[in-house]
Scaffold this motif. Structure first.
Motif, short mmCIF file in Angstrom:
data_model
loop_
_atom_site.label_atom_id
_atom_site.label_comp_id
_atom_site.label_asym_id
_atom_site.label_seq_id
_atom_site.Cartn_x
_atom_site.Cartn_y
_atom_site.Cartn_z
N ALA A 190 -11.60 -15.59 9.64
CA ALA A 190 -11.78 -16.53 8.52
C ALA A 190 -11.14 -16.00 7.24
CB ALA A 190 -13.27 -16.81 8.32
N PRO A 191 -9.82 -15.83 7.25
CA PRO A 191 -9.17 -15.31 6.05
C PRO A 191 -9.34 -16.27 4.87
CG PRO A 191 -7.53 -16.12 7.62
CD PRO A 191 -8.85 -16.15 8.31
N THR A 192 -9.39 -15.70 3.66
CA THR A 192 -9.51 -16.49 2.43
C THR A 192 -8.15 -16.50 1.73
OG1 THR A 192 -11.76 -15.67 2.20
CG2 THR A 192 -10.77 -16.69 0.25
N PRO A 193 -7.45 -17.63 1.76
CA PRO A 193 -6.14 -17.66 1.09
C PRO A 193 -6.33 -17.55 -0.42
CG PRO A 193 -6.76 -19.88 1.83
CD PRO A 193 -7.81 -18.93 2.35
N ARG A 194 -5.41 -16.85 -1.08
CA ARG A 194 -5.59 -16.52 -2.51
C ARG A 194 -4.86 -17.51 -3.42
NH1 ARG A 194 -10.09 -13.74 -1.85
NH2 ARG A 194 -9.80 -11.79 -0.70
N ASN A 195 -5.15 -18.79 -3.23
CA ASN A 195 -4.40 -19.81 -3.98
C ASN A 195 -4.69 -19.78 -5.48
OD1 ASN A 195 -4.79 -20.84 -1.05
ND2 ASN A 195 -2.97 -21.85 -1.85
N ALA A 196 -5.94 -19.52 -5.86
CA ALA A 196 -6.25 -19.49 -7.30
C ALA A 196 -5.44 -18.36 -7.96
CB ALA A 196 -7.74 -19.28 -7.51
N LEU A 197 -5.36 -17.23 -7.29
CA LEU A 197 -4.59 -16.11 -7.86
C LEU A 197 -3.10 -16.45 -7.93
CD1 LEU A 197 -4.51 -13.22 -8.91
CD2 LEU A 197 -4.23 -12.43 -6.56
N GLY A 198 -2.58 -17.03 -6.86
CA GLY A 198 -1.15 -17.40 -6.85
C GLY A 198 -0.80 -18.29 -8.05
N LEU A 199 -1.66 -19.25 -8.35
CA LEU A 199 -1.41 -20.15 -9.49
C LEU A 199 -1.48 -19.38 -10.81
CD1 LEU A 199 -3.30 -23.45 -8.61
CD2 LEU A 199 -0.87 -22.92 -8.39
N GLN A 200 -2.46 -18.49 -10.92
CA GLN A 200 -2.62 -17.70 -12.15
C GLN A 200 -1.42 -16.78 -12.39
OE1 GLN A 200 -5.01 -17.60 -14.51
NE2 GLN A 200 -6.22 -19.24 -13.58
N LEU A 201 -0.75 -16.39 -11.31
CA LEU A 201 0.35 -15.41 -11.44
C LEU A 201 1.68 -16.04 -11.85
CD1 LEU A 201 -0.42 -13.04 -8.43
CD2 LEU A 201 -0.69 -12.53 -10.87
N ARG A 202 1.73 -17.37 -11.90
CA ARG A 202 2.96 -18.02 -12.40
C ARG A 202 3.25 -17.49 -13.81
NH1 ARG A 202 1.76 -24.44 -11.73
NH2 ARG A 202 1.99 -24.65 -9.48
N GLY A 203 4.50 -17.11 -14.03
CA GLY A 203 4.88 -16.64 -15.35
C GLY A 203 4.48 -15.20 -15.63
N ILE A 204 3.76 -14.56 -14.69
CA ILE A 204 3.34 -13.16 -14.85
C ILE A 204 4.03 -12.28 -13.81
CG2 ILE A 204 1.38 -11.56 -14.69
CD1 ILE A 204 -0.42 -13.86 -15.70
N ALA A 205 3.89 -12.66 -12.53
CA ALA A 205 4.49 -11.87 -11.45
C ALA A 205 6.00 -12.15 -11.37
CB ALA A 205 3.82 -12.20 -10.13
N HIS A 206 6.75 -11.12 -10.97
CA HIS A 206 8.19 -11.28 -10.74
C HIS A 206 8.48 -11.68 -9.30
CE1 HIS A 206 9.68 -8.60 -14.29
NE2 HIS A 206 9.62 -9.87 -14.62
N ALA A 207 7.64 -11.21 -8.36
CA ALA A 207 7.86 -11.47 -6.94
C ALA A 207 6.51 -11.44 -6.23
CB ALA A 207 8.78 -10.41 -6.34
N ALA A 208 6.40 -12.16 -5.13
CA ALA A 208 5.15 -12.14 -4.37
C ALA A 208 5.41 -12.48 -2.91
CB ALA A 208 4.14 -13.14 -4.95
N ILE A 209 4.48 -12.01 -2.06
CA ILE A 209 4.50 -12.34 -0.63
C ILE A 209 3.06 -12.30 -0.16
CG2 ILE A 209 4.77 -9.93 0.15
CD1 ILE A 209 6.77 -11.00 2.28
N ASP A 210 2.73 -13.05 0.88
CA ASP A 210 1.39 -12.87 1.44
C ASP A 210 1.49 -11.93 2.63
OD1 ASP A 210 2.65 -14.90 3.03
OD2 ASP A 210 0.68 -15.49 3.79
N ILE A 211 0.44 -11.14 2.82
CA ILE A 211 0.47 -10.08 3.83
C ILE A 211 -0.05 -10.64 5.15
CG2 ILE A 211 -0.24 -7.74 4.43
CD1 ILE A 211 -0.84 -7.29 1.47
N SER A 212 0.86 -10.96 6.04
CA SER A 212 0.46 -11.45 7.36
C SER A 212 0.77 -10.43 8.45
CB SER A 212 1.14 -12.79 7.66
OG SER A 212 2.54 -12.69 7.50
N ASP A 213 1.83 -9.67 8.28
CA ASP A 213 2.25 -8.73 9.33
C ASP A 213 1.98 -7.28 8.98
OD1 ASP A 213 3.18 -10.90 10.76
OD2 ASP A 213 5.18 -10.76 9.91
N GLY A 214 1.37 -7.01 7.85
CA GLY A 214 1.11 -5.63 7.42
C GLY A 214 1.79 -5.37 6.08
N LEU A 215 1.08 -4.67 5.19
CA LEU A 215 1.57 -4.45 3.83
C LEU A 215 2.97 -3.83 3.80
CD1 LEU A 215 1.24 -4.17 0.73
CD2 LEU A 215 0.05 -2.01 1.15
N ARG A 216 3.16 -2.77 4.61
CA ARG A 216 4.44 -2.07 4.50
C ARG A 216 5.61 -2.98 4.87
NH1 ARG A 216 5.36 3.81 6.91
NH2 ARG A 216 4.75 2.81 8.84
#
Ligand code: ADP
Ligand code: MG
Length: 322
Positions: A190-216
């Protein structure tokens, strides 16, 4: 016996709520979307196959949740607001009890994110669930993989590694207590997708990815697309609460190469540290700084004593992993 059309009508058809954006939902040859003027549509597809992505006989309500959650997670990673999705479903049989639970798990999560089921396809076959999701994002504000810049901090949301720990428990690679397995398995099923965070990061983050296959491996996609390198601080990684009880080598391996975390990994300028923390607070999720983007290509691992760390664990690949 349920017919194909009864099945669609009974379990996957509801009145359209967001009529401002969805001009036509389930029932015609196509659905019709009306994106807000000037917005870009963000589109993504994720498919889950029985025996590959989930165990045969998996709890249908959790499965419905997870199938949509992994798609919502892609919109989160892009900074796009969820609008609607289509569902392509192959089913071995039309079992009303299974369909009721599956659609409930999926549509409850859809309601939470105001993301509407607007169409799909239904066929008999080995259980396979493929969702295409649509979101909207202002032009030039999407959080792309290629935007990381030298000097950026690297951040991760929430905690990582517990989903992989649960998999190890099921596979009996390691011994877990029943309660520990149950807790860790929540992260897997039951993963919790981080949509609220993704929206908040507009204009702040330079790049993003969701971790599905492992962080590295997933961070490496940012590095490749951005033509940069990075150093990760392995002692800063936010291990899941169950993984925290395990020995250090396992913690590091599962957090770096586990997969199924559905957290966001993103980069942001040092000057935006306070903004990232505030964004995470708004979104009610932790954000942890775990490293830095560097000009030197490749991904280096370092511990709290500034020593190089080598961890031999590739991230998941469908054609090269067990
Ligand atoms: P077509 O023959 O044009 O492909 P279908 O008979 O497959 O149409 O589907 C009828 C309607 O039901 C369409 O609007 C389609 O989008 C929708 N639909 C089919 N399967 C699903 C599903 N699993 N969930 C939601 N809508 C579905
Ligand atoms: Mg069809």
């Amino acid at each position: 016996m349920l017919s194909e059309f009864e099945l669609i009508a009974d379990y996957f058809t509801r009145p359209v709520r967001n009529t401002a954006r969805i001009a036509l939902g389930v029932g015609d040859d196509c659905a019709l979307l009306t994106p807000a003027p000037g917005m870009q549509l963000a589109v993504s597809t994720d498919m889950l196959v029985e025996g590959r992505h989930f165990f045969p006989g998996a709890d249908p309500r959790l499965l419905g949740h997870k199938c949509l959650a992994v798609n919502l997670s892609d919109l989160a990673a892009m900074g796009a607001k969820p609008l609607a999705f289509t569902l392509a479903l192959a089913l071995p049989e039309a079992d009303p009890a299974w369909l009721a639970e599956f659609s409930r798990g999926m549509l409850d999560l859809a309601d939470l994110h105001q993301c509407e089921l607007i169409g799909g396809d239904t066929t008999k076959g080995p259980l396979t669930i493929s969702i295409t999701i649509f979101g909207e994002v202002p032009p030039a504000q999407a959080l792309r993989r290629g935007g990381a810049q030298v000097g950026d901090d690297i951040w991760v949301s929430g905690t990582i590694g517990d989903a992989r720990l649960a998999l190890a428990g099921y596979r009996e690679e390691i011994e877990l207590g029943a309660e520990e397995l149950t807790q860790a398995a929540t992260r897997m099923h039951a993963p919790t997708p981080r949509n609220a965070l993704g929206l908040q990061l507009r204009g702040i983050a330079h790049a993003a990815i969701d971790i599905s296959d492992g962080l590295r491996g997933d961070l490496q996609h940012i590095l490749d697309a951005s033509h940069v390198g990075a150093t990760l601080e392995v002692d800063a990684l936010p291990f899941g609460p169950m993984l925290s009880h395990q020995a250090q080598p396992l913690q590091r391996r599962y957090a770096l190469a586990g997969g199924d975390d559905y957290e966001l990994c993103f980069t942001a300028p040092v000057a935006q540290r306070a903004a990232v923390i505030a964004a995470a607070q708004q979104a009610e999720v932790a954000a942890t700084r775990i490293g830095a983007i560097e000009a030197q290509p490749g991904l280096r691992l370092r511990d709290a004593d500034n020593r190089d760390v080598v961890i031999d664990a590739p991230s998941f690949d469908h054609f090269n992993s067990p």
